[in-house]
Motif scaffolding. Structure first.
Motif, PDB file in Angstrom:
ATOM      1  N   ALA A 102     -78.726  82.057 -24.202  1.00  0.00           N
ATOM      2  CA  ALA A 102     -78.351  82.792 -23.211  1.00  0.00           C
ATOM      3  C   ALA A 102     -79.148  83.422 -22.176  1.00  0.00           C
ATOM      4  N   LYS A 103     -78.724  83.111 -21.086  1.00  0.00           N
ATOM      5  CA  LYS A 103     -79.632  84.044 -20.014  1.00  0.00           C
ATOM      6  C   LYS A 103     -78.810  85.109 -19.337  1.00  0.00           C
ATOM      7  N   LEU A 104     -79.101  86.365 -19.432  1.00  0.00           N
ATOM      8  CA  LEU A 104     -78.671  87.422 -18.886  1.00  0.00           C
ATOM      9  C   LEU A 104     -79.417  87.781 -17.340  1.00  0.00           C
ATOM     10  N   SER A 105     -78.416  87.859 -16.211  1.00  0.00           N
ATOM     11  CA  SER A 105     -78.973  88.498 -15.246  1.00  0.00           C
ATOM     12  C   SER A 105     -78.673  89.662 -15.092  1.00  0.00           C
ATOM     13  N   VAL A 106     -80.013  90.356 -14.874  1.00  0.00           N
ATOM     14  CA  VAL A 106     -80.037  91.918 -14.937  1.00  0.00           C
ATOM     15  C   VAL A 106     -80.507  92.401 -13.892  1.00  0.00           C
ATOM     16  N   SER A 107     -80.112  93.843 -13.501  1.00  0.00           N
ATOM     17  CA  SER A 107     -80.807  94.523 -12.316  1.00  0.00           C
ATOM     18  C   SER A 107     -81.436  95.601 -12.987  1.00  0.00           C
ATOM     19  N   ARG A 108     -82.880  95.868 -12.950  1.00  0.00           N
ATOM     20  CA  ARG A 108     -83.598  96.875 -13.581  1.00  0.00           C
ATOM     21  C   ARG A 108     -84.428  97.533 -12.509  1.00  0.00           C
ATOM     22  N   ASN A 109     -84.197  98.848 -12.189  1.00  0.00           N
ATOM     23  CA  ASN A 109     -84.811  99.581 -11.187  1.00  0.00           C
ATOM     24  C   ASN A 109     -84.664  98.847  -9.878  1.00  0.00           C
ATOM     25  N   GLY A 110     -83.637  98.488  -9.620  1.00  0.00           N
ATOM     26  CA  GLY A 110     -83.179  97.847  -8.350  1.00  0.00           C
ATOM     27  C   GLY A 110     -83.880  96.267  -8.125  1.00  0.00           C
ATOM     28  N   HIS A 111     -84.481  95.937  -9.236  1.00  0.00           N
ATOM     29  CA  HIS A 111     -84.949  94.577  -8.925  1.00  0.00           C
ATOM     30  C   HIS A 111     -84.169  93.652  -9.927  1.00  0.00           C
ATOM     31  N   ASP A 112     -83.752  92.534  -9.377  1.00  0.00           N
ATOM     32  CA  ASP A 112     -82.991  91.439 -10.178  1.00  0.00           C
ATOM     33  C   ASP A 112     -84.027  90.538 -10.976  1.00  0.00           C
ATOM     34  N   MET A 113     -83.550  90.398 -12.097  1.00  0.00           N
ATOM     35  CA  MET A 113     -84.237  89.511 -13.291  1.00  0.00           C
ATOM     36  C   MET A 113     -83.321  88.792 -14.207  1.00  0.00           C
TER      37      MET A 113
END
Length: 130
Positions: A102-113
């Protein structure tokens, strides 16, 4: 269809929780809404997810930090390109793809990854073995 998925998820969670209370060293529990998932294991692994605002799924607690590439405060917004607004969306997707990558789209500290999970890791994350 969505109601059937929610009911199925809650039934599975109840079965796992009752088994945990019957003597397993850990527990898994989905709260009374579709917006929270919390589990702890006897070996100090833990996860708490929340989606109260419907804008994604917040990683409230994760132990050990960095487990499966996730960190406290991460906001999961999609799985394999499919938007997830509530915890039940993530659990439903995991149930349908238990052994897949699975590929999770994550926002971390305002950055998308993107966070890549190995085969079966998403299923194990939302349905851990105590």
């Amino acid at each position: 269809m969505r109601h059937a998925a929610i009911i199925g998820t809650l039934v599975l969670a109840a079965a796992l929780a009752s088994a945990a209370h019957a003597g397993w060293p850990g527990y898994i529990k989905i709260h009374g809404t579709t917006d929270d998932l919390t589990w702890h294991s006897a070996n100090d692994r833990a996860l708490e997810l929340s989606s109260k605002d419907g804008k994604g799924i917040e990683v409230v607690t994760i132990s050990p930090e960095g487990q499966e590439g996730l960190h406290k405060g991460d906001l999961i917004t999609a799985v394999d390109g499919h938007a997830v607004a509530h915890v039940v969306d993530l659990v439903t997707f995991a149930n349908a793809h238990m052994q897949d990558q699975a590929k999770l789209s994550v926002s971390r500290n305002g950055h998308d990854m993107d966070v890549m999970l190995a085969n079966g890791a998403l299923g194990a994350l939302v349905h851990p073995q105590p």
